[in-house]
Design a protein around this motif. Structure first.
Motif, mmCIF file in Angstrom:
data_model
loop_
_atom_site.group_PDB
_atom_site.id
_atom_site.type_symbol
_atom_site.label_atom_id
_atom_site.label_comp_id
_atom_site.label_asym_id
_atom_site.label_seq_id
_atom_site.Cartn_x
_atom_site.Cartn_y
_atom_site.Cartn_z
ATOM 1 N N TYR A 41 -34.610 30.414 -4.661
ATOM 2 C CA TYR A 41 -35.056 30.493 -6.208
ATOM 3 C C TYR A 41 -33.838 30.665 -7.128
ATOM 4 O O TYR A 41 -33.317 30.207 -8.228
ATOM 5 N N GLY A 42 -33.202 32.006 -6.769
ATOM 6 C CA GLY A 42 -31.991 32.147 -7.594
ATOM 7 C C GLY A 42 -30.978 31.174 -7.391
ATOM 8 O O GLY A 42 -30.359 31.095 -8.528
ATOM 9 N N ALA A 43 -30.775 30.643 -6.685
ATOM 10 C CA ALA A 43 -29.718 29.574 -6.469
ATOM 11 C C ALA A 43 -30.127 28.499 -7.450
ATOM 12 O O ALA A 43 -29.156 27.799 -8.177
ATOM 13 N N LEU A 44 -31.458 28.162 -7.412
ATOM 14 C CA LEU A 44 -31.945 26.851 -8.286
ATOM 15 C C LEU A 44 -31.651 27.621 -9.984
ATOM 16 O O LEU A 44 -30.977 26.991 -10.530
ATOM 17 N N VAL A 45 -31.898 28.541 -10.082
ATOM 18 C CA VAL A 45 -31.815 29.173 -11.560
ATOM 19 C C VAL A 45 -30.299 29.320 -11.876
ATOM 20 O O VAL A 45 -29.895 28.494 -13.080
ATOM 21 N N ALA A 46 -29.551 29.824 -10.817
ATOM 22 C CA ALA A 46 -28.067 29.524 -11.491
ATOM 23 C C ALA A 46 -27.470 28.488 -11.554
ATOM 24 O O ALA A 46 -26.765 28.160 -12.346
ATOM 25 N N GLN A 47 -28.020 27.285 -10.902
ATOM 26 C CA GLN A 47 -27.609 25.923 -10.820
ATOM 27 C C GLN A 47 -28.246 25.276 -12.175
ATOM 28 O O GLN A 47 -27.351 24.734 -12.703
ATOM 29 N N LEU A 48 -29.240 25.694 -12.640
ATOM 30 C CA LEU A 48 -29.523 25.286 -13.945
ATOM 31 C C LEU A 48 -28.974 26.058 -15.134
ATOM 32 O O LEU A 48 -28.645 25.386 -16.263
ATOM 33 N N CYS A 49 -28.492 27.270 -14.871
ATOM 34 C CA CYS A 49 -27.699 28.003 -15.897
ATOM 35 C C CYS A 49 -26.313 27.282 -15.986
ATOM 36 O O CYS A 49 -25.714 27.156 -17.234
ATOM 37 N N LYS A 50 -25.886 26.974 -14.855
ATOM 38 C CA LYS A 50 -24.549 26.140 -14.922
ATOM 39 C C LYS A 50 -24.618 24.776 -15.643
ATOM 40 O O LYS A 50 -23.771 24.459 -16.187
ATOM 41 N N ASP A 51 -25.830 24.113 -15.515
ATOM 42 C CA ASP A 51 -26.178 22.832 -15.968
ATOM 43 C C ASP A 51 -26.337 22.915 -17.545
ATOM 44 O O ASP A 51 -26.081 21.739 -18.158
ATOM 45 N N HIS A 52 -27.109 24.062 -18.073
ATOM 46 C CA HIS A 52 -27.435 24.164 -19.243
ATOM 47 C C HIS A 52 -27.049 25.337 -20.169
ATOM 48 O O HIS A 52 -27.007 26.221 -19.713
ATOM 49 N N TYR A 61 -36.800 23.476 -18.302
ATOM 50 C CA TYR A 61 -36.701 22.848 -16.929
ATOM 51 C C TYR A 61 -37.458 23.589 -15.822
ATOM 52 O O TYR A 61 -37.861 23.105 -14.916
ATOM 53 N N MET A 65 -40.168 21.684 -13.706
ATOM 54 C CA MET A 65 -40.065 21.650 -12.355
ATOM 55 C C MET A 65 -41.359 22.472 -11.629
ATOM 56 O O MET A 65 -41.813 21.922 -10.764
ATOM 57 N N TYR A 146 -36.337 34.111 -16.531
ATOM 58 C CA TYR A 146 -36.093 33.904 -15.250
ATOM 59 C C TYR A 146 -37.050 33.340 -14.065
ATOM 60 O O TYR A 146 -36.729 32.526 -13.160
ATOM 61 N N MET B 1 -24.686 36.231 -12.593
ATOM 62 C CA MET B 1 -26.071 36.960 -12.508
ATOM 63 C C MET B 1 -25.918 38.046 -11.416
ATOM 64 O O MET B 1 -25.344 37.894 -10.448
ATOM 65 N N MET B 3 -27.137 40.190 -8.465
ATOM 66 C CA MET B 3 -28.051 40.429 -7.662
ATOM 67 C C MET B 3 -27.931 41.926 -7.046
ATOM 68 O O MET B 3 -26.836 42.070 -6.577
ATOM 69 N N THR B 40 -40.013 24.053 -4.163
ATOM 70 C CA THR B 40 -39.154 24.648 -4.888
ATOM 71 C C THR B 40 -37.738 23.975 -4.218
ATOM 72 O O THR B 40 -36.840 23.567 -5.028
ATOM 73 N N ALA B 43 -37.395 20.811 -5.405
ATOM 74 C CA ALA B 43 -36.671 20.650 -6.864
ATOM 75 C C ALA B 43 -35.276 20.807 -6.840
ATOM 76 O O ALA B 43 -34.537 20.243 -7.546
ATOM 77 N N LEU B 44 -34.664 21.802 -6.169
ATOM 78 C CA LEU B 44 -33.236 22.365 -5.877
ATOM 79 C C LEU B 44 -32.566 20.946 -5.634
ATOM 80 O O LEU B 44 -31.684 20.667 -6.193
ATOM 81 N N GLN B 47 -32.290 18.164 -8.269
ATOM 82 C CA GLN B 47 -31.510 18.609 -9.149
ATOM 83 C C GLN B 47 -29.937 18.423 -8.963
ATOM 84 O O GLN B 47 -29.412 18.004 -9.675
ATOM 85 N N ASP B 51 -27.373 16.088 -10.489
ATOM 86 C CA ASP B 51 -25.743 16.333 -10.923
ATOM 87 C C ASP B 51 -24.712 15.723 -10.420
ATOM 88 O O ASP B 51 -23.702 15.814 -10.798
ATOM 89 N N MET B 65 -24.426 26.890 -1.411
ATOM 90 C CA MET B 65 -25.545 27.869 -1.623
ATOM 91 C C MET B 65 -26.183 28.547 -0.506
ATOM 92 O O MET B 65 -26.481 29.673 -0.410
#
Lengths: 199, 199
Positions: A41-52, A61, A65, A146, B1, B3, B40, B43-44, B47, B51, B65
């Motif tokens: 999940y952390g990797a997904l959030v990081a990816q979205l932060c990179k994209d937006h 998003y 999702m 988050y 981020m 961690m 989840t 969804a990753l 995404q 991209d 990742m």
């Protein structure tokens, strides 16, 4: 991407009625420890932060999702929990906290009914496993929700059983809150006939 | 981020020696059912497909990742499994299949030692939970290694305990394989003194 329903646990009539929680979770065969999930999940959030760039976009998003996940997950939940109907919003909120959160995240938030209207509830998480490995929000991301996926999941699942709701974070420990608190506002009034028929 | 490591389960000396699997998984408090994770993860992947046009790029990102996740997860694994040392590649592969996969995904792949050299192994998954909800690869994505995160996780975790390895899918049911098979090739020869000292 073609996503299928697991054919061996399709519940019957799950959109019509769910009533009296016969709590028999046959979850053991599906269990895993949650660290892999939390890190993914952390990797997904990081990816979205990179994209937006805008936190609001990332939040949106994650919520969207989550919604798509909730729409699918509710079927699995109803099949495995053997829950048929809920009599009240109160009972619904209790089931989300005590059965769904326990099943899918291994925790049990406490439930607070926040208004006399009886359609607003808070789930209070002493500990949010999604942020187990997270110390702080990323720099410059102070408006990031988050764990916003969770709100989307709850919203999507509730919508599938004809209980439209607003779901959002009210407090977040990552933002300095004492606890993590998710607010659920059921959008139909409890005396709504249509709702009574369907809930 | 930022961690953080979960401070309450920091293992001691995990980079030095791990020997004799004293298999006592204290996993119950961390358990969840895996459907939320599986959705989840979907969804990753979706995404990343949005991209990146090239399947190879998506595969690379999933692997990377996963690597970052494995680097962190190994600490949790060693602390919770109480494993200290492994005597051989054979034992290492067994522990990955029988303890790590069981703990983090709830399945136990079978292990095949694929060459006499003793440094190549296959993990054979009769059922890959990551694709529980996936019927087909997305259209035009025939080279996608959907579950490639797993390879990265294994690679990252092994590297952290000084066992560098190549890890990749050999067969994938989503690509028409009879089973799902992950190949692990340990890169140090078993008679390598440095490896002997560190493994």
């Amino acid at each position: 991407m073609a996503m299928s329903r697991p054919t061996n646990r399709r519940p019957e009539n799950h959109k019509i009625d769910w009533h009296l929680p016969a709590i028999s979770c046959s979850a053991s065969a599906h269990n895993m420890s949650r660290e892999l999930f939390v890190l993914t999940y952390g990797a997904l959030v990081a990816q979205l932060c990179k994209d937006h760039e805008a936190d609001e976009d990332v939040n949106k998003y994650l919520d969207q999702m989550g919604y798509n996940i909730g729409v699918r997950l509710v079927e699995d939940f109803l099949a495995r929990s053997s829950i048929k109907k809920c009599r009240s919003y109160n009972e619904t909120a209790d089931i989300i906290a005590k059965i769904a959160f326990k099943m899918y995240l291994g925790i049990t938030p406490s439930v607070i009914c926040s208004k006399e209207s009886g359609n607003e509830f808070s789930l209070v998480l002493d500990k949010n496993p999604l942020v187990d490995f997270v110390e702080d929000l990323p720099v410059g991301r102070s408006s990031l929700c988050y764990s916003n996926l969770l709100c989307g999941v709850i919203r999507g699942a509730l919508e599938m059983i004809n209980l439209p709701a607003d779901v959002q974070f009210i407090q977040d420990r990552l933002k300095g809150g004492d606890v993590t608190e998710i607010g659920i506002t059921f959008l139909r009034k409890t005396d709504d006939k249509k709702h009574r028929r369907n809930k």
